[in-house]
Motif scaffolding. Structure first.
Motif, PDB file in Angstrom:
ATOM      1  N   HIS A  79       0.827  -1.202   0.000  1.00  0.00           N
ATOM      2  CA  HIS A  79       0.000   0.000   0.000  1.00  0.00           C
ATOM      3  C   HIS A  79       0.864   1.256   0.000  1.00  0.00           C
ATOM      4  N   PHE A  80       1.932   1.271   0.810  1.00  0.00           N
ATOM      5  CA  PHE A  80       2.821   2.432   0.855  1.00  0.00           C
ATOM      6  C   PHE A  80       3.467   2.664  -0.511  1.00  0.00           C
ATOM      7  N   ARG A  86       1.827   7.427  -6.840  1.00  0.00           N
ATOM      8  CA  ARG A  86       0.922   8.493  -7.279  1.00  0.00           C
ATOM      9  C   ARG A  86       0.979   9.725  -6.384  1.00  0.00           C
ATOM     10  N   GLY A  87       1.521   9.575  -5.162  1.00  0.00           N
ATOM     11  CA  GLY A  87       1.529  10.651  -4.182  1.00  0.00           C
ATOM     12  C   GLY A  87       0.167  10.787  -3.526  1.00  0.00           C
ATOM     13  N   GLY A  88       0.153  11.394  -2.355  1.00  0.00           N
ATOM     14  CA  GLY A  88      -1.110  11.635  -1.670  1.00  0.00           C
ATOM     15  C   GLY A  88      -1.164  11.058  -0.276  1.00  0.00           C
ATOM     16  N   LEU A  89      -2.372  10.800   0.179  1.00  0.00           N
ATOM     17  CA  LEU A  89      -2.616  10.381   1.550  1.00  0.00           C
ATOM     18  C   LEU A  89      -2.302   8.906   1.738  1.00  0.00           C
ATOM     19  N   PHE A  90      -1.522   8.608   2.781  1.00  0.00           N
ATOM     20  CA  PHE A  90      -1.238   7.231   3.184  1.00  0.00           C
ATOM     21  C   PHE A  90      -1.952   6.978   4.498  1.00  0.00           C
ATOM     22  N   VAL A  91      -2.773   5.948   4.545  1.00  0.00           N
ATOM     23  CA  VAL A  91      -3.513   5.594   5.750  1.00  0.00           C
ATOM     24  C   VAL A  91      -3.396   4.094   5.951  1.00  0.00           C
ATOM     25  N   ARG A 111       1.231  11.934   4.430  1.00  0.00           N
ATOM     26  CA  ARG A 111       1.120  12.328   3.025  1.00  0.00           C
ATOM     27  C   ARG A 111       2.497  12.222   2.399  1.00  0.00           C
ATOM     28  N   VAL A 112       2.554  11.606   1.225  1.00  0.00           N
ATOM     29  CA  VAL A 112       3.828  11.469   0.526  1.00  0.00           C
ATOM     30  C   VAL A 112       3.726  12.140  -0.840  1.00  0.00           C
ATOM     31  N   PRO A 113       4.833  12.709  -1.323  1.00  0.00           N
ATOM     32  CA  PRO A 113       4.791  13.402  -2.624  1.00  0.00           C
ATOM     33  C   PRO A 113       4.797  12.405  -3.778  1.00  0.00           C
ATOM     34  N   ALA A 114       4.209  12.810  -4.877  1.00  0.00           N
ATOM     35  CA  ALA A 114       4.271  12.005  -6.097  1.00  0.00           C
ATOM     36  C   ALA A 114       5.698  12.013  -6.634  1.00  0.00           C
ATOM     37  N   GLU A 145      -8.915   2.111   3.376  1.00  0.00           N
ATOM     38  CA  GLU A 145      -9.918   3.102   3.773  1.00  0.00           C
ATOM     39  C   GLU A 145     -10.185   4.075   2.635  1.00  0.00           C
ATOM     40  N   PRO A 146     -11.454   4.223   2.244  1.00  0.00           N
ATOM     41  CA  PRO A 146     -11.756   5.211   1.203  1.00  0.00           C
ATOM     42  C   PRO A 146     -11.557   6.622   1.745  1.00  0.00           C
TER      43      PRO A 146
END
Length: 200
Positions: A79-80, A86-91, A111-114, A145-146
């Protein structure tokens, strides 16, 4: 990330450090896609890597996340990696297994950068949600999680915090930290209260 980011707030008008401790926040991490290295503060180094002596050192992901429970690690790593592409929210909500054999449930949000982003570093927090789980609740893998309103809000708050990184205004920093704290509390409450919502 500032090493021991939680402790850096001591001395502010509100004891944010105590509030973070009470809310279950136990550590912070940063990740650089360019170097493919993770930096952990003291709490994260102890829980995720099993060694508080690794605090502040650029670590390969396999070392920085070595204490993720073996049954949960493949899904969390996949998942990570997908989020990093793509970057974005990691949960993610997963178990950790300490060198002494202690199992804890962790809610990990950041949050990780693209790959092509101008941002150089991703940031996140880990919360201990072990006490909020029912003892009889089966330990089954979680679902992704959506995105919901709180997820989007925390994503934007982290962006705002990054944007204010070079601004020498402790009151603004405090307000953003308090917002992140409150959002984290709401998300942790929702994730543990339904029993059905999990994330990898």
């Amino acid at each position: 990330m500032v090493v021991d980011a939680i402790k850096r707030t001591r001395g502010l008008p509100v004891d944010l450090s105590a509030a973070l401790d009470a809310s279950g926040v136990i550590g912070a991490w940063s990740w650089s896609p360019r170097s493919d290295r993770c930096i952990l503060d003291a709490g994260a180094a102890e829980v995720l890597a099993g060694d508080p002596g690794l605090v502040g050192r650029p670590l390969p992901l396999e070392i920085a996340r070595s204490c993720i429970h073996p049954e949960d690690r493949p899904a969390v790593v996949r998942h990570f990696q997908a989020v990093c592409e793509r970057g974005g929210l990691f949960v993610a909500e997963y178990r950790t297994l300490s060198p002494a054999g202690q199992v804890r449930w962790i809610l990990d949000r950041g949050r990780v950068p693209a790959a092509g982003s101008s941002r150089r570093t991703g940031h996140g927090l880990i919360l201990d949600v072990t006490d909020n789980r029912r003892e009889d609740e089966p330990e089954i893998p979680a679902q992704v999680e959506p995105l919901d309103a709180l997820s989007v809000a925390i994503d934007r708050a982290i962006e705002c915090r990054d944007a204010l990184g070079g601004v020498a205004d402790s009151e603004l920093q405090l307000l953003i930290d308090m917002l992140l704290l409150r959002l984290g509390q709401s998300i942790a409450k929702g994730a543990t209260g339904t029993g059905a919502r999990r994330a990898h």
